[in-house]
Design a protein around this motif. Structure first.
Motif, PDB file in Angstrom:
ATOM      1  N   UNK A  44      -1.509  10.598   4.543  1.00  0.00           N
ATOM      2  CA  UNK A  44      -1.780   9.321   3.890  1.00  0.00           C
ATOM      3  C   UNK A  44      -0.556   8.858   3.104  1.00  0.00           C
ATOM      4  N   UNK A  45       0.090   9.777   2.409  1.00  0.00           N
ATOM      5  CA  UNK A  45       1.299   9.428   1.666  1.00  0.00           C
ATOM      6  C   UNK A  45       2.428   9.031   2.589  1.00  0.00           C
ATOM      7  N   UNK A  46       2.557   9.715   3.717  1.00  0.00           N
ATOM      8  CA  UNK A  46       3.601   9.403   4.693  1.00  0.00           C
ATOM      9  C   UNK A  46       3.373   8.026   5.293  1.00  0.00           C
ATOM     10  N   UNK A  47       2.141   7.710   5.639  1.00  0.00           N
ATOM     11  CA  UNK A  47       1.835   6.397   6.203  1.00  0.00           C
ATOM     12  C   UNK A  47       2.100   5.302   5.185  1.00  0.00           C
ATOM     13  N   UNK A  48       1.763   5.536   3.935  1.00  0.00           N
ATOM     14  CA  UNK A  48       2.022   4.535   2.895  1.00  0.00           C
ATOM     15  C   UNK A  48       3.518   4.337   2.715  1.00  0.00           C
ATOM     16  N   UNK A  49       4.296   5.406   2.809  1.00  0.00           N
ATOM     17  CA  UNK A  49       5.747   5.292   2.692  1.00  0.00           C
ATOM     18  C   UNK A  49       6.317   4.467   3.837  1.00  0.00           C
ATOM     19  N   UNK A  50       5.775   4.630   5.045  1.00  0.00           N
ATOM     20  CA  UNK A  50       6.234   3.816   6.173  1.00  0.00           C
ATOM     21  C   UNK A  50       5.952   2.341   5.931  1.00  0.00           C
ATOM     22  N   UNK A  51       4.761   2.037   5.447  1.00  0.00           N
ATOM     23  CA  UNK A  51       4.394   0.650   5.175  1.00  0.00           C
ATOM     24  C   UNK A  51       5.311   0.067   4.099  1.00  0.00           C
ATOM     25  N   UNK A  52       5.559   0.816   3.039  1.00  0.00           N
ATOM     26  CA  UNK A  52       6.437   0.350   1.969  1.00  0.00           C
ATOM     27  C   UNK A  52       7.855   0.114   2.482  1.00  0.00           C
ATOM     28  N   UNK A  53       8.345   1.004   3.343  1.00  0.00           N
ATOM     29  CA  UNK A  53       9.701   0.870   3.892  1.00  0.00           C
ATOM     30  C   UNK A  53       9.817  -0.388   4.744  1.00  0.00           C
ATOM     31  N   UNK A  55       7.923  -3.061   4.646  1.00  0.00           N
ATOM     32  CA  UNK A  55       7.792  -4.237   3.773  1.00  0.00           C
ATOM     33  C   UNK A  55       9.086  -4.512   3.014  1.00  0.00           C
ATOM     34  N   UNK A  56       9.774  -3.466   2.585  1.00  0.00           N
ATOM     35  CA  UNK A  56      11.044  -3.646   1.878  1.00  0.00           C
ATOM     36  C   UNK A  56      12.100  -4.242   2.820  1.00  0.00           C
ATOM     37  N   UNK A  57      12.138  -3.772   4.054  1.00  0.00           N
ATOM     38  CA  UNK A  57      13.097  -4.313   5.028  1.00  0.00           C
ATOM     39  C   UNK A  57      12.799  -5.782   5.301  1.00  0.00           C
ATOM     40  N   UNK A  58      11.532  -6.109   5.549  1.00  0.00           N
ATOM     41  CA  UNK A  58      11.167  -7.499   5.824  1.00  0.00           C
ATOM     42  C   UNK A  58      11.457  -8.402   4.632  1.00  0.00           C
ATOM     43  N   UNK A  59      11.200  -7.913   3.445  1.00  0.00           N
ATOM     44  CA  UNK A  59      11.488  -8.693   2.243  1.00  0.00           C
ATOM     45  C   UNK A  59      12.985  -8.970   2.110  1.00  0.00           C
TER      46      UNK A  59
END
Length: 90
Positions: A44-53, A55-59
């Protein structure tokens, strides 16, 4: 005298069997259940880190118009830019 020794032997064997059953149940039932929960928590933590990464790139692409991701090799990176499809290629 012999009966007392036999009773002590039977009680000792019962205690050893109970201890072995307890150890086996721990190693085959309890420990795998604990490990499965730890793996689920880590995933769950790994998947959340992927989503955050992502989102940061897209931003960063939206703000700057590009993002440069280092590849780990000397002076090399991958540059991501927004793609705009032309009307003629539709």
């Amino acid at each position: 005298m012999a009966k007392e020794k036999r009773d002590i032997l039977v009680i000792s064997l019962i205690i050893v069997i109970v201890l072995l059953l307890g150890l086996m149940s721990y190693f085959f039932l309890i420990q795998p259940a604990i490990n499965a929960q730890v793996v689920n928590w880590a995933n769950k933590g790994y998947q959340q880190a992927q989503v955050d990464f992502i989102n940061a790139i897209l931003s960063q692409v939206q703000q700057k118009g590009y993002v440069a991701i280092p590849t780990g090799q000397e002076n090399q990176s991958v540059v991501l830019v927004p793609y705009q499809q032309s009307a003629a290629s539709s």
